[in-house]
Motif scaffolding. Structure first.
Motif, mmCIF file in Angstrom:
data_model
loop_
_atom_site.group_PDB
_atom_site.id
_atom_site.type_symbol
_atom_site.label_atom_id
_atom_site.label_comp_id
_atom_site.label_asym_id
_atom_site.label_seq_id
_atom_site.Cartn_x
_atom_site.Cartn_y
_atom_site.Cartn_z
ATOM 1 N N TRP A 88 0.990 -1.373 -0.043
ATOM 2 C CA TRP A 88 -0.109 -0.206 0.135
ATOM 3 C C TRP A 88 1.009 1.056 0.215
ATOM 4 N N PHE A 89 0.614 2.055 -0.872
ATOM 5 C CA PHE A 89 1.017 3.756 0.314
ATOM 6 C C PHE A 89 -0.182 4.838 -0.765
ATOM 7 N N SER A 90 0.372 5.721 0.416
ATOM 8 C CA SER A 90 -0.267 7.095 1.024
ATOM 9 C C SER A 90 -0.421 7.742 0.182
ATOM 10 N N THR A 91 1.175 8.003 -0.808
ATOM 11 C CA THR A 91 1.284 9.525 -0.785
ATOM 12 C C THR A 91 1.972 9.413 -2.196
ATOM 13 N N VAL A 92 3.003 9.310 -2.562
ATOM 14 C CA VAL A 92 3.344 9.121 -3.538
ATOM 15 C C VAL A 92 4.327 8.374 -4.998
ATOM 16 N N LEU A 93 4.170 7.326 -6.124
ATOM 17 C CA LEU A 93 4.767 6.199 -6.273
ATOM 18 C C LEU A 93 5.475 6.851 -7.319
ATOM 19 N N CYS A 94 7.165 7.182 -7.319
ATOM 20 C CA CYS A 94 7.758 7.854 -8.230
ATOM 21 C C CYS A 94 8.826 6.156 -8.923
ATOM 22 N N ALA A 95 8.795 7.029 -10.336
ATOM 23 C CA ALA A 95 9.942 5.775 -11.174
ATOM 24 C C ALA A 95 10.595 7.095 -11.878
ATOM 25 N N GLY A 96 12.065 6.435 -11.826
ATOM 26 C CA GLY A 96 13.001 7.750 -13.147
ATOM 27 C C GLY A 96 14.353 8.535 -12.217
ATOM 28 N N PHE A 97 13.575 9.774 -12.804
ATOM 29 C CA PHE A 97 14.907 10.498 -11.524
ATOM 30 C C PHE A 97 14.696 10.881 -9.952
ATOM 31 N N ASP A 98 13.001 11.043 -9.769
ATOM 32 C CA ASP A 98 12.934 11.342 -8.588
ATOM 33 C C ASP A 98 12.965 9.954 -7.267
ATOM 34 N N ALA A 99 12.765 8.958 -8.532
ATOM 35 C CA ALA A 99 13.199 8.060 -7.206
ATOM 36 C C ALA A 99 14.695 7.408 -7.301
ATOM 37 N N ALA A 100 15.673 7.859 -8.314
ATOM 38 C CA ALA A 100 16.997 7.843 -7.896
ATOM 39 C C ALA A 100 16.944 8.927 -6.910
ATOM 40 N N VAL A 101 16.607 10.107 -7.057
ATOM 41 C CA VAL A 101 17.377 11.066 -6.027
ATOM 42 C C VAL A 101 16.663 11.017 -4.740
ATOM 43 N N ASN A 102 16.035 9.768 -4.973
ATOM 44 C CA ASN A 102 15.193 9.295 -3.076
ATOM 45 C C ASN A 102 16.401 8.123 -2.470
ATOM 46 N N ALA A 103 16.540 7.648 -3.502
ATOM 47 C CA ALA A 103 17.418 6.631 -3.140
ATOM 48 C C ALA A 103 18.828 7.340 -2.649
ATOM 49 N N ARG A 104 19.606 8.206 -3.670
ATOM 50 C CA ARG A 104 20.242 8.858 -2.798
ATOM 51 C C ARG A 104 20.260 9.722 -1.608
ATOM 52 N N ALA A 105 19.004 9.835 -1.508
ATOM 53 C CA ALA A 105 18.742 11.641 -0.269
ATOM 54 C C ALA A 105 19.109 10.282 0.764
ATOM 55 N N ASN A 106 18.224 9.219 0.876
ATOM 56 C CA ASN A 106 18.228 8.454 1.314
ATOM 57 C C ASN A 106 19.414 7.897 2.887
ATOM 58 N N ALA A 107 20.426 7.684 1.428
ATOM 59 C CA ALA A 107 21.902 7.664 2.239
ATOM 60 C C ALA A 107 22.727 8.643 2.420
ATOM 61 N N MET A 108 21.990 9.677 2.493
ATOM 62 C CA MET A 108 22.926 10.642 3.137
ATOM 63 C C MET A 108 22.280 11.187 4.420
ATOM 64 N N ARG A 109 23.275 11.395 5.013
ATOM 65 C CA ARG A 109 23.678 11.625 6.237
ATOM 66 C C ARG A 109 23.246 12.882 6.805
ATOM 67 N N TRP A 110 23.601 13.702 5.624
ATOM 68 C CA TRP A 110 23.526 15.587 6.302
ATOM 69 C C TRP A 110 23.063 16.274 4.959
ATOM 70 N N PRO A 111 21.640 17.230 4.558
ATOM 71 C CA PRO A 111 22.139 17.776 5.997
ATOM 72 C C PRO A 111 20.609 17.045 5.932
ATOM 73 N N ALA A 112 19.849 17.300 7.406
ATOM 74 C CA ALA A 112 18.542 16.992 7.885
ATOM 75 C C ALA A 112 16.929 17.271 6.999
#
Length: 296
Positions: free
Chosen positions: A134-158
């Motif tokens: 289930w998902f409540s907000t947004v499912l994304c594929a492509g550039f924004d999903a790649a950004v999401n993966a990169r952001a999840n791996a970052m520890r800074w900034p919040a």
């Protein structure tokens, strides 16, 4: 019969913010319910086990104290078990809470939730379904999903700044690709940078990628950004924060209840959580979730 609730706490949410406010949140909620169990978990598996145990004892409302990742897990449980969901945001994104009009401050959100519990305010909202998720907000594929993966791996900034920096970093590596999108109304195809499938407007800590999406119309709002080139895509980024990107020539929007995205191994994220790669199919399920919140 009394109102049985459980407060699911994810201590790491918001860099420890959830753990710091958990007792204060519980103290504010107890007068609004007949029973409040405190479920503190440090892993998804532990959280699910505690939720199942609480459900076996007559759980009516699951209240999640955490960010979008915690809310995502709460959505899975509540939608599958017919339990109402309450949210107290304390993460870095809080996009589902934002879409429901829940205050960003945890204490204000708790007070609003307590009032809604006492008044019996409930809403039925739609959810997206992709495979078993289930998902409540947004499912994304492509550039924004790649950004999401990169952001999840970052520890800074919040917070949202981390997502902004991930966008800039990903621009250097990402290439548009041909995709095929099957919808209720036909098939779309072409060179594309990203596709965002919105049950609600926001992702990435408040970016209204699907600005007109509402979780009670039985439809997804879909945003497709073509292949404008790095320079034009970079110039478009500020407009993402305002929702004005939908008026750009390289952007197409439409609504559909079902869709299938076929692309060359693009990453897929839903509610900020990794869902593997394309192809992906999604369906909007009307009134799939009950939330404790006043009507908008």
């Amino acid at each position: 019969m009394g109102l049985n609730a459980a407060l699911a706490v994810h201590p790491a949410s918001g860099r420890g913010a959830a753990a710091r406010v958990a007792e204060a949140v519980a103290a504010r909620l107890r007068p609004a319910v007949d029973r409040l169990d405190l479920l503190t978990a440090t892993s998804v598996e532990e959280s699910r086990a505690l939720m199942r145990s609480s459900h076996a004892e007559g759980l009516d409302v699951l209240i999640v104290l955490g960010g979008d990742g915690a809310a995502h897990q709460g959505v899975q449980f509540c939608a599958d078990h017919g339990v109402a969901l309450g949210l107290v945001p304390s993460g870095t994104g809080n996009d589902f809470a934002r879409a429901l009009g829940i205050p960003a401050d945890p204490r204000a959100a708790t007070d609003a939730l307590a009032r809604a519990l006492q008044a019996g305010h409930r809403r039925r909202v739609d959810l997206g379904r992709a495979g078993d998720t289930w998902f409540s907000t947004v499912l994304c594929a492509g550039f924004d999903a790649a950004v999401n993966a990169r952001a999840n791996a970052m520890r800074w900034p919040a917070g949202p700044r981390r997502y902004d920096l991930a966008i800039l970093a990903e621009l250097a590596a990402f290439r548009p690709s041909p995709i095929v999108v099957h919808t209720d109304h036909g098939v779309l195809s072409g060179e594309t940078s990203l596709i965002a499938v919105g049950n609600t407007p926001y992702y990435g800590g408040g970016i209204p990628i699907c600005p007109d999406a509402t979780p009670d119309d039985g439809l997804f709002d879909v945003t497709v950004i073509g292949a404008p080139g790095r320079a034009r895509l970079l110039r478009m980024l500020p407009h993402l924060r305002t929702g004005e990107h939908v008026h750009k020539p390289s952007v197409e929007t439409f609504r559909t209840r079902t869709l299938r995205v076929e692309a060359p191994g693009w990453p897929v994220y839903a509610d900020g959580e990794d869902q593997g790669q394309t192809p992906v199919e999604a369906v909007c399920v009307p009134s799939a979730l009950t939330v404790v919140a006043p009507a908008p």
